[in-house]
Design an enzyme around this catalytic site. Structure first.
Site, short mmCIF file in Angstrom:
data_model
loop_
_atom_site.label_atom_id
_atom_site.label_comp_id
_atom_site.label_asym_id
_atom_site.label_seq_id
_atom_site.Cartn_x
_atom_site.Cartn_y
_atom_site.Cartn_z
N HIS A 43 -25.88 -22.07 -36.69
CA HIS A 43 -26.70 -21.01 -36.10
C HIS A 43 -26.64 -21.08 -34.58
O HIS A 43 -26.19 -22.08 -34.00
CB HIS A 43 -28.17 -21.12 -36.54
N HIS A 44 -27.16 -20.05 -33.96
CA HIS A 44 -27.21 -19.94 -32.50
C HIS A 44 -28.06 -21.05 -31.87
O HIS A 44 -28.88 -21.69 -32.55
CB HIS A 44 -27.77 -18.57 -32.11
N LYS A 50 -32.11 -21.41 -32.15
CA LYS A 50 -32.83 -21.69 -33.39
C LYS A 50 -33.52 -23.05 -33.29
O LYS A 50 -32.89 -24.06 -32.97
CB LYS A 50 -31.88 -21.66 -34.59
#
Length: 251
Positions: A136-137, A140
């Site tokens: 994820h980015h 997060k």
């Protein structure tokens, strides 16, 4: 339908666009700097509030919405361990309504169904060791992701040889790796990677000496999550209690 939005980040803005495109009215938008708007008649007029915030804020947001008689759709993760029992009680005994999912993507719902079916098959093939990686980015906050935890729990339910999941490695945005990919034999290792602006990638791998089988869901943008949240709001308007993706999609 009248919708309130709680949390006006990237997801909140995309939910607003999709809701309006589907003919809904946004009656209230609440973010960190205007919490007093929970007490306005505009918020109370909402059929459903869609909430995407943080693990520490989510539960309090539910309570404020419930106090105004507003149903909630939420994609916030990280609050369940501490407040899950209380939320279940409010929905089962006090007439509150929460549609909660770790991921609202239609594609992830399909992926989840495939995951459950594959685990059921693999229960008869103990030579395959299962593991998971989610990416994820960098923004997060929780790791593993709520979606990864849900997928891992589905694997555990399907495999007699697994009793739970455990954190594997965590690869930070700077490339630093902490943790270990080696977990107890009866656990599913769930590793995490944080890089760039990745909306979300979940890969589940069954590996044996002879071969490996991998299934992956790779989100191209947040649009699928936002559309799913609006679809959930439409469903929630007509239903009550503690709801989730399994209620809306009968796979």
């Amino acid at each position: 339908m009248k919708i309130a939005i709680i949390g006006y980040g990237k997801m909140g803005k995309m939910i607003e666009q999709i809701a309006i495109s589907r003919g809904h009215e946004i009656v209230s938008i609440i973010d960190a700097d205007n919490q007093q708007d929970y007490d306005t008649p505009e918020f109370a007029s909402a059929d459903v509030a869609i909430e995407f915030t943080t693990p520490t804020a989510a539960y309090g947001n539910y309570l404020k919405a419930f106090a105004k008689g507003v149903k909630v759709v939420s994609g916030s993760t990280g609050w369940m361990k501490e407040h899950g029992d209380d939320v279940r009680r409010m929905c089962s005994e006090e007439g509150k309504t929460l549609f909660w999912a770790s991921n609202f993507s239609v594609g992830v719902a399909i992926f989840s169904a495939v995951n459950r079916y594959l685990a059921k098959i693999m229960n008869g093939f103990p030579q395959y060791e299962v593991s998971m990686e989610e990416t994820h980015h960098v923004h997060k906050l929780d790791a593993p992701s709520g979606t990864a935890i849900t997928l891992a729990e589905e694997i555990v339910d399907g495999l007699d040889r697994k009793s739970g999941w455990a954190k594997g490695t965590l690869t930070a945005p700077d490339g630093t790796v902490t943790g270990s990919g080696s977990v107890a034999g009866d656990m599913v290792a769930v590793s995490s990677v944080r890089r760039g602006e990745v909306p979300g990638i979940h890969s589940i791998k069954y590996d044996s000496e002879a071969d490996s089988i991998t299934i992956t869901h790779d989100a191209h943008s947040r649009k699928g999550f936002a559309l799913g949240a609006v679809l959930a709001a439409e469903y929630t308007k007509e239903h009550s209690g503690l709801l989730t993706i399994g209620d809306m999609f009968k796979f």
